[in-house]
Design a protein around this motif. Structure first.
Motif, short mmCIF file in Angstrom:
data_model
loop_
_atom_site.label_atom_id
_atom_site.label_comp_id
_atom_site.label_asym_id
_atom_site.label_seq_id
_atom_site.Cartn_x
_atom_site.Cartn_y
_atom_site.Cartn_z
N TYR A 245 0.80 -1.21 0.00
CA TYR A 245 0.00 0.00 0.00
C TYR A 245 0.84 1.27 0.00
O TYR A 245 0.29 2.37 -0.12
CB TYR A 245 -0.91 0.03 1.24
CG TYR A 245 -1.95 -1.07 1.25
CD1 TYR A 245 -3.10 -0.98 0.48
CD2 TYR A 245 -1.79 -2.20 2.04
CE1 TYR A 245 -4.06 -1.98 0.49
CE2 TYR A 245 -2.74 -3.21 2.06
CZ TYR A 245 -3.87 -3.09 1.29
OH TYR A 245 -4.82 -4.09 1.30
N SER A 246 2.15 1.13 0.15
CA SER A 246 3.02 2.30 0.26
C SER A 246 3.78 2.61 -1.02
O SER A 246 4.62 3.51 -1.03
CB SER A 246 4.02 2.11 1.41
OG SER A 246 3.36 1.89 2.63
N THR A 247 3.52 1.87 -2.09
CA THR A 247 4.27 2.08 -3.32
C THR A 247 3.97 3.45 -3.93
O THR A 247 4.89 4.17 -4.32
CB THR A 247 3.94 0.98 -4.34
OG1 THR A 247 4.23 -0.30 -3.77
CG2 THR A 247 4.75 1.16 -5.60
N MET A 248 2.69 3.80 -4.00
CA MET A 248 2.29 5.07 -4.60
C MET A 248 2.17 6.14 -3.51
O MET A 248 1.84 5.84 -2.36
CB MET A 248 0.96 4.91 -5.34
CG MET A 248 0.96 3.79 -6.36
SD MET A 248 2.27 3.96 -7.59
CE MET A 248 1.74 5.44 -8.44
N PRO A 249 2.39 7.40 -3.86
CA PRO A 249 2.37 8.46 -2.84
C PRO A 249 0.97 8.78 -2.32
O PRO A 249 0.84 9.31 -1.21
CB PRO A 249 2.98 9.66 -3.56
CG PRO A 249 2.75 9.39 -5.02
CD PRO A 249 2.83 7.90 -5.18
N ILE A 250 -0.07 8.51 -3.11
CA ILE A 250 -1.43 8.82 -2.66
C ILE A 250 -2.31 7.58 -2.77
O ILE A 250 -2.02 6.66 -3.55
CB ILE A 250 -2.07 9.98 -3.47
CG1 ILE A 250 -2.13 9.63 -4.96
CG2 ILE A 250 -1.30 11.27 -3.25
CD1 ILE A 250 -2.84 10.67 -5.81
N ARG A 251 -3.37 7.54 -1.96
CA ARG A 251 -4.33 6.44 -1.99
C ARG A 251 -5.75 7.00 -2.06
O ARG A 251 -5.99 8.15 -1.65
CB ARG A 251 -4.20 5.56 -0.74
CG ARG A 251 -2.95 4.74 -0.68
CD ARG A 251 -2.90 3.90 0.58
NE ARG A 251 -4.00 2.94 0.63
CZ ARG A 251 -4.26 2.15 1.66
NH1 ARG A 251 -3.50 2.23 2.75
NH2 ARG A 251 -5.26 1.29 1.63
N ARG A 252 -6.67 6.18 -2.55
CA ARG A 252 -8.06 6.61 -2.66
C ARG A 252 -8.87 6.06 -1.50
O ARG A 252 -8.81 4.86 -1.18
CB ARG A 252 -8.67 6.14 -3.98
CG ARG A 252 -10.04 6.74 -4.26
CD ARG A 252 -10.57 6.33 -5.61
NE ARG A 252 -10.95 4.92 -5.62
CZ ARG A 252 -11.64 4.35 -6.60
NH1 ARG A 252 -11.99 5.08 -7.66
NH2 ARG A 252 -11.95 3.08 -6.56
N VAL A 253 -9.63 6.93 -0.88
CA VAL A 253 -10.54 6.55 0.20
C VAL A 253 -11.94 6.43 -0.41
O VAL A 253 -12.42 7.34 -1.06
CB VAL A 253 -10.53 7.61 1.32
CG1 VAL A 253 -11.55 7.25 2.39
CG2 VAL A 253 -9.15 7.73 1.92
N VAL A 254 -12.57 5.28 -0.19
CA VAL A 254 -13.91 5.01 -0.72
C VAL A 254 -14.84 4.73 0.46
O VAL A 254 -14.58 3.85 1.27
CB VAL A 254 -13.90 3.81 -1.69
CG1 VAL A 254 -15.32 3.55 -2.20
CG2 VAL A 254 -12.94 4.07 -2.84
N ILE A 255 -15.93 5.51 0.53
CA ILE A 255 -16.92 5.35 1.60
C ILE A 255 -18.29 5.16 0.97
O ILE A 255 -18.76 6.03 0.22
CB ILE A 255 -16.93 6.58 2.54
CG1 ILE A 255 -15.54 6.78 3.14
CG2 ILE A 255 -17.97 6.40 3.65
CD1 ILE A 255 -15.42 8.04 3.97
N ASP A 256 -18.92 4.02 1.22
CA ASP A 256 -20.28 3.76 0.73
C ASP A 256 -21.29 4.33 1.70
O ASP A 256 -21.22 4.07 2.91
CB ASP A 256 -20.49 2.26 0.56
CG ASP A 256 -19.64 1.69 -0.58
OD1 ASP A 256 -19.28 2.45 -1.49
OD2 ASP A 256 -19.32 0.48 -0.54
#
Length: 309
Positions: A187-198
């Motif tokens: 999970y740390s490869t890319m500098p940003i991550r997407r947060v998904v909330i249903d």
């Protein structure tokens, strides 16, 4: 004449055995010319070899630490391999200098190495995988990874295993042979991550208003990045609610704060606008019989109908 007689007295008689001092002198000469010379030569090779090993270690350490392609674990491994190879070469040189045959020693080393390889084939498999992990670097120290059902921060990458520390402060040791043979997520490869909330909302809600409300809620949060831009979509029609999906991007180090803070913020923003979060409900219908006037369930009515038939 007196000199001749003295010389004749000191010289050994013809055919007599040599004296003690003559034997000692011969032994000393043989030792110096053969064994002693070999020992001195071997000591010189030993001192020279140790100096050469120290110099090569220093050069290798400097080169590996300056290399951008190798991290600390890979640099340490390279230095260790070079050191072992140099010491083995030095031992062979010393044995050869003493006059012994190196063929038997090499054959003995080979037999011992084969026996160790057969006895430790699983460990050697982990060792080989550890070398692959160190040089291919699918993850590094400090990365947040998931391996099988375990997830946490990489604490240490060793030749035989990798140590992971979970967020519950549990230390997990995973053999390197398992890491490369299973699915792994870094999970740390890319500098940003997407947060998904249903987010479920009632069917009678204004979908355009809900989408704009959710979009404003995630956009104004402090850790949400502007590019890529956040978005809100109607994901699916649920059994008792419409399900929207609010999506926002954030930096890796802010992922968990963003996930939990936005979940709480969205709930409060919807509540402030009078939009409630629906929950699953079950409607039970009661049927009253004409003869008894009692309320029974549809299942009981079907059962009685079967009995009457």
């Amino acid at each position: 004449m007196y000199q001749f007689l003295a010389a004749s007295a000191d010289a050994p008689a013809e055919g007599a055995e040599p004296g003690f001092w003559e034997t000692l002198r011969q032994i000393g000469e043989d030792f110096v010319q053969n064994t002693g010379l070999a020992i001195v030569r071997t000591l010189a090779f030993l001192v020279l070899g140790l100096v050469v090993i120290k110099i090569v270690q220093a050069i290798t350490r400097s080169a590996t630490l300056r290399s951008r392609r190798l991290d600390n674990a890979a640099a340490s491994f390279v230095i260790s391999v070079v050191t072992v190879v140099l010491y083995v070469a030095l031992v062979i040189v010393l044995v050869s200098s003493l006059g012994f045959s190196t063929a038997g020693i090499i054959a003995g080393f080979s037999a011992v190495a084969l026996a160790i390889a057969l006895a430790l084939k699983d460990s050697l498999g982990s060792l080989a995988n550890g070398v692959i992990i160190i040089f291919t670097k699918p993850f590094k120290k400090g990365d947040y990874v998931q391996i099988n059902e375990y997830d946490g921060l990489v604490q240490d990458i060793r030749l035989f295993n990798t140590k992971i520390l979970t967020y519950s402060n549990e230390e997990i040791i995973i053999p390197n042979s398992e890491i490369l043979s299973t699915k792994m997520i870094n999970y740390s490869t890319m500098p940003i991550r997407r947060v998904v909330i249903d987010v479920p909302v009632p069917y009678d809600a204004d979908t355009a208003k809900v989408k704009q409300l959710l979009l404003d809620s995630v956009s104004e949060y402090k850790y949400t990045v502007k590019t890529p831009a956040p978005s809100v979509v109607l994901k699916e029609y649920g059994d008792s609610a419409l399900k929207f999906s609010a999506r926002a991007w954030t930096l890796n180090e802010n992922y968990w704060d963003t996930l939990y803070d936005l979940t709480d913020k969205i709930f409060n923003d919807l509540k402030a606008q009078g939009i409630s979060i629906p929950f699953n409900r079950m409607d039970v219908q009661l049927i009253q019989t004409a003869a008894q006037g009692a309320a029974v369930s549809p299942a009981e009515c079907k059962g009685k109908g079967r009995e009457e038939e």
